[in-house]
Design an enzyme around this catalytic site. Structure first.
Site, PDB file in Angstrom:
ATOM      1  CG  HIS A 115      -0.310  -0.191   2.503  1.00 27.55           C
ATOM      2  ND1 HIS A 115       0.086   0.861   3.284  1.00 27.55           N
ATOM      3  CD2 HIS A 115       0.058  -1.312   3.156  1.00 27.55           C
ATOM      4  CE1 HIS A 115       0.651   0.404   4.379  1.00 27.55           C
ATOM      5  NE2 HIS A 115       0.665  -0.913   4.327  1.00 27.55           N
TER       6      HIS A 115
ATOM      7  CB  SER B 106      -7.724   2.061   6.072  1.00 29.22           C
ATOM      8  OG  SER B 106      -7.961   0.762   5.605  1.00 29.22           O
ATOM      9  CE  LYS B 107      -1.609  -2.199   7.071  1.00 29.76           C
ATOM     10  NZ  LYS B 107      -1.079  -3.311   7.807  1.00 29.76           N
ATOM     11  NE  ARG B 108      -9.294  -2.828   6.392  1.00 28.63           N
ATOM     12  CZ  ARG B 108      -8.235  -2.983   7.208  1.00 28.63           C
ATOM     13  NH1 ARG B 108      -7.397  -3.970   6.998  1.00 28.63           N
ATOM     14  NH2 ARG B 108      -8.028  -2.171   8.215  1.00 28.63           N
ATOM     15  CG  ASP B 109      -9.261   3.900   2.697  1.00 27.35           C
ATOM     16  OD1 ASP B 109     -10.386   3.410   2.928  1.00 27.35           O
ATOM     17  OD2 ASP B 109      -8.678   4.681   3.467  1.00 27.35           O
TER      18      ASP B 109
END
Ligand code: GLU
Ligand code: ZN
Length: 497
Positions: free
Chosen positions: A22, A263-266
């Site tokens: 990321h 966030s890493k998930r964005d």
């Protein structure tokens, strides 16, 4: 313990291979790399893969792939080796076992037999009594009898580090002096009951053994720094590493949408997404450099060479940085415009290939078209990945050529088709096929003779030729597409009932 920062600089980038790499990782890598390169130091790349439940080989491969794509070179690490290897922690378990044992023998760590439930109960009591939560030192000095009792119950101990009972202070390279009260740094676990060492142990052990002088990492790790400093002291005592403590600098948080930590998930975190969209690595890195650093006031665009030359840790800003995709795109567009146009052609090619528009390897004819088309899109692109949409019409076989339905409905109504018919009349008789001739013929017919406004005149022809209302310049496009294919496309629309 003495300070290691007087020695030749050695920094490390030490991600864990979990999930997709990321943006935060790349920013950390970049600041470490620029710091090392600026000072002629060593950039160590270490893989922290001791979390067997989360680490994957796929993620490791992707990580290396992305690091190469971004253009980082590492002086020590995977695939290049180095004097302090191996650089994958999963290959260093014997080292950690040894250090854990020596720490226990020296009394700097101890076996803790407390069960999860006991820990929770005592935490609860501490809270109720208004004492700070965290390990209470229960097993710090068990006697032989107590240990025998636990053994009889077949309890397996964890190894816990004995944190000194005095405040821990250090001078953060980004944030200045920081101090942690002893009661906020409880004894913590280094090795699980099953013998597996944790990040808390392996990361400082390797920083010590690899003689790291400066640790630049995200602010989220700030709370682990006092514990690591205490461990450094203990390691110095038992002779692990050079006995010198690195300086720490914590890079600012990166905020995403809605003022929340990115966030890493964005989706905008995913580095692979940037490569897929066709960001230039130098464009993306330029933007990431701005997340906590600036080369000068009012200057956003620079090369990595310029960054290396200018980079100092003193100029890193401790305040949270804001991730702004629009700005990231604008900076990438600047880098695209700065590329020599034949270089642009080279960089665009893989994206045309991935889209199935150009063969791999490209034929000489295809290459020639890419080279001629590159100047037409050079100024208009934000990412390389836009090329297939912008110039795909030059490559698509006639049988597969389609017109965007929306643009078709808007521009190729009855009036539009009539314009295209007139264009066919103007073009079909031409004996030479170059931009100037094409332009002159279309203007004479559509603008002078039929008295159309340029937009009315050329919009429908553009849609017929490129399939879209928005395209590279029309006359050049016609020349590049060639006489035969151009006339075929114009004719196909002209022939509509
Ligand atoms: N492997 C750790 C992480 O990815 C490294 C932390 C550090 O830089 O100390 O979070
Ligand atoms: Zn205990």
């Amino acid at each position: 313990m003495t300070d290691a920062s007087a020695s030749p600089v050695r920094v490390r980038f030490c991600p864990s291979p979990t999930g997709n790499p990321h943006v935060g990782l790349a920013r950390t890598a970049l600041f470490n790399w620029a710091f090392a390169r600026h000072l002629g130091g060593t950039f160590v790349f270490r893989i922290e893969d001791t979390d067997t439940s989360r680490d994957t080989q796929e993620s490791y491969d992707t990580l290396l792939d992305v690091m190469r794509w971004l253009g980082f070179d590492w002086d020590e690490g995977p695939e290049v080796g180095g004097p302090f290897g191996p650089y994958r922690q999963s290959e260093r378990y014997d080292v950690y076992d040894d250090v854990a044992r020596r720490l226990r023998e020296a009394g700097r760590a101890y076996h803790c037999y407390c069960s999860q439930q006991e820990l929770e109960e005592r935490n609860e009591q501490a809270r109720a009594a208004g004492r700070p939560p965290g390990y209470d030192g229960h097993c710090r000095s068990l006697n032989a009898e107590q240990v025998a009792g636990y053994d009889a119950e077949e309890r397996k101990p964890v190894v816990r580090f004995r944190v000194p009972d005095h405040p821990i202070v250090f001078d953060d390279l980004v944030r200045g002096p920081i101090s942690f009260q002893a009661e906020h740094v409880p004894d913590y676990v280094l090795v699980r009951a099953n013998g597996h060492p944790l990040y808390t142990l392996v990361n400082p052990v390797d920083d010590a053994l690899m003689e790291i002088t400066h640790v630049l990492r995200g602010e989220d790790l700030l709370s682990s720094t006092p514990r690591q400093l205490a461990l450094y002291d203990a390691m110095g005592e038992i002779g692990v590493g050079s006995g010198r403590t690195p300086r720490f600098g914590h890079l600012p948080y990166v905020m995403g949408q809605g003022n929340k930590k990115l966030s890493k998930r964005d989706p905008e975190s995913n580095l692979l997404g940037y490569r897929d969209r066709g960001f230039l690595p130098e464009g993306l890195l330029n933007y990431l450099a701005l997340l906590g650093w600036a080369i000068a006031e009012d200057r956003d665009v620079f090369s990595m060479g310029e960054m290396v030359e200018a980079f100092t840790i003193e100029r890193v800003n401790p305040n949270p940085a804001r991730f702004d995709l629009k700005k990231c795109e604008a900076i990438n567009a600047s880098h695209l415009r700065a590329l020599p146009v034949d270089e642009l052609a080279v960089r665009v090619l893989p994206y045309l290939q991935t889209a199935g528009l150009v063969a791999d390897p490209a034929t000489p004819e295809e290459r020639a078209v890419v080279v001629s088309a590159a100047p037409l899109i050079h100024e208009r692109m934000t990412t390389l990945g836009e090329a297939p949409t912008m110039i795909g019409f030059l490559f698509v076989p006639e049988d597969d050529f389609t017109i965007d339905p929306d643009d078709d409905a808007k521009l190729l109504n009855a009036d539009g088709v009539a314009v295209v018919r007139a264009a066919y009349d103007a073009l079909s008789g031409l004996t030479s096929w170059d931009t100037a001739t094409i332009e002159a013929a279309l203007r004479a017919k559509l603008v002078d003779e039929l008295q159309l406004k340029p937009r009315q005149a050329f919009g429908p022809v553009r849609v017929a030729i490129t399939g879209r209302r928005i395209s590279p310049p029309l006359f050049e496009s016609l020349e590049l597409l060639g006489r035969e294919r151009s006339l075929l496309r114009v004719r196909t629309v002209a022939d509509r009932a």
